[in-house]
Design an enzyme around this catalytic site. Structure first.
Site, PDB file in Angstrom:
ATOM      1  NE  ARG A   1      -5.161   2.235   2.310  1.00  0.00           N
ATOM      2  CZ  ARG A   1      -4.404   3.301   2.038  1.00  0.00           C
ATOM      3  NH1 ARG A   1      -3.531   3.742   2.930  1.00  0.00           N
ATOM      4  NH2 ARG A   1      -4.515   3.930   0.896  1.00  0.00           N
TER       5      ARG A   1
ATOM      6  CB  THR B   1      -0.916   0.016   1.238  1.00  0.00           C
ATOM      7  OG1 THR B   1      -1.696  -1.175   1.269  1.00  0.00           O
ATOM      8  CG2 THR B   1      -1.834   1.216   1.222  1.00  0.00           C
TER       9      THR B   1
ATOM     10  CE1 TYR C   1      -1.658  -4.638   5.542  1.00  0.00           C
ATOM     11  CE2 TYR C   1      -1.170  -4.338   3.211  1.00  0.00           C
ATOM     12  CZ  TYR C   1      -1.401  -3.808   4.467  1.00  0.00           C
ATOM     13  OH  TYR C   1      -1.375  -2.448   4.643  1.00  0.00           O
TER      14      TYR C   1
ATOM     15  CB  ILE D   1       5.109  -4.742   7.644  1.00  0.00           C
ATOM     16  CG1 ILE D   1       5.604  -6.200   7.648  1.00  0.00           C
ATOM     17  CG2 ILE D   1       5.214  -4.149   6.242  1.00  0.00           C
ATOM     18  CD1 ILE D   1       4.834  -7.136   6.727  1.00  0.00           C
TER      19      ILE D   1
ATOM     20  CE1 TYR E   1     -16.763  -1.215  -4.434  1.00  0.00           C
ATOM     21  CE2 TYR E   1     -16.948  -3.124  -5.865  1.00  0.00           C
ATOM     22  CZ  TYR E   1     -17.430  -1.917  -5.427  1.00  0.00           C
ATOM     23  OH  TYR E   1     -18.584  -1.420  -5.961  1.00  0.00           O
TER      24      TYR E   1
ATOM     25  CE  LYS F   1       1.428  -4.045   7.006  1.00  0.00           C
ATOM     26  NZ  LYS F   1       1.711  -3.226   5.799  1.00  0.00           N
TER      27      LYS F   1
END
Length: 292
Positions: free
Chosen positions: A138, A44, A133, A203, A107, A161
């Site tokens: 987000r 990202t 992740y 991270i 999404y 993560k």
């Protein structure tokens, strides 16, 4: 297992919009000299969604070239299209990276079973070790600990993560997934406590501009030296917060340019340059962290 400070590396860009390769090489050297434990490229923070596939693979190739085996490279390879994610991971597996970082499908809002099948398909097809992740803020979906446990150690899946900031998940994930499964914080504000509670590293966005400090923080936290780790974390706390005053990586790219680590703070649309009001706030955080 990789441990410690893994930087979510920014992708430096010229004002023309092209990737600034000399600045990338400079960033690689900065992190190697500062003690960063691994580079996470095209996540990202690296603006992966605005890179073409050609640019993406050139970014991986150039980073590996600049590293020359001196530091592990993890490649962002997530997609909300499972078929595309499989092919991307398969191609990346041929490059020589240590692992892939695969974000949950954004999404689409898949179920937990859909998430399980998505990652199982990527791992089985590609043969590339995968770090899951989870960043529901987000992506719009949350990879639950029970689903991580179903995947852990299977299909080449070697870690997660966890970017929820929910510290109760550290103990839950460790119990469900075992000692050999890597747990990385994806939230700088809670990363120190995450490691003190049994996590293996972070991270980090903050590590882009405070690489040595984050490296030392992780070393202390992983050794159980709570006082020393918290002392560094307290100094960096304004950065942990203000680097998200606008959407990541807008503030961190501005900060990196302000420190001379990259040439320009430029990003690709739809992200825009840091506002003048926010610039003053981020600058104050850099001063408090003793970085300028």
């Amino acid at each position: 297992m990789l441990t410690g400070s893994l930087v979510a590396l920014i992708t430096p860009m010229n004002r023309s919009g092209s990737v600034d390769w000399p600045a990338l090489e400079q960033l690689v050297e900065y992190h190697i000299q500062a003690g960063t434990d691994a580079l996470v490229v095209a996540g990202t923070t690296g603006e992966s969604v605005t890179l073409s596939e050609d640019e993406l693979f050139t970014l991986f190739d150039r980073t590996l070239e600049y590293c020359n085996g001196r530091i592990p490279v993890i490649a962002g390879c997530g997609s909300n299209n499972t078929a595309h994610a499989k092919e991307l991971a398969k191609q990346i597996s041929k490059l020589g990276v240590t692992a892939g970082l695969s974000v949950t499908p954004y999404y689409n809002k898949p179920t937990q079973e859909g998430l399980y099948q998505h990652y199982a398909a990527i791992g089985e097809y590609s043969g590339l070790p995968q770090i899951l992740y989870n960043v529901p803020g987000r992506t719009g979906c949350d990879l639950k600990p029970e689903t991580v446990a179903r995947l852990a150690g299977n299909f080449g899946i070697c870690g997660v993560k966890e970017a929820t900031g929910n510290l109760s998940r550290v103990a839950q994930l460790r119990e469900l997934c075992g000692r050999n499964f890597a747990l990385y914080s994806g939230d700088d504000a809670t990363a120190c406590e995450f490691m003190l509670k049994g996590g293996n590293g972070v991270i980090s966005v903050t590590a882009n501009i405070a690489a040595n400090e984050m490296s030392r923080l992780c070393t202390y936290a992983l050794a159980g030296n709570q006082c020393a780790a918290l002392e560094i974390d307290e100094r960096l706390r304004p950065l942990h917060q203000e680097l998200f005053i606008e959407s990541n990586p807008i503030p961190v790219k501005w900060a990196a340019a302000r420190m001379g680590l990259i040439n320009y703070a430029d990003l690709r649309l739809p992200l825009t340059l840091l506002s003048s009001t926010a610039q003053a706030i981020v600058e104050a955080a850099l001063v408090r962290a003793e970085l300028i």
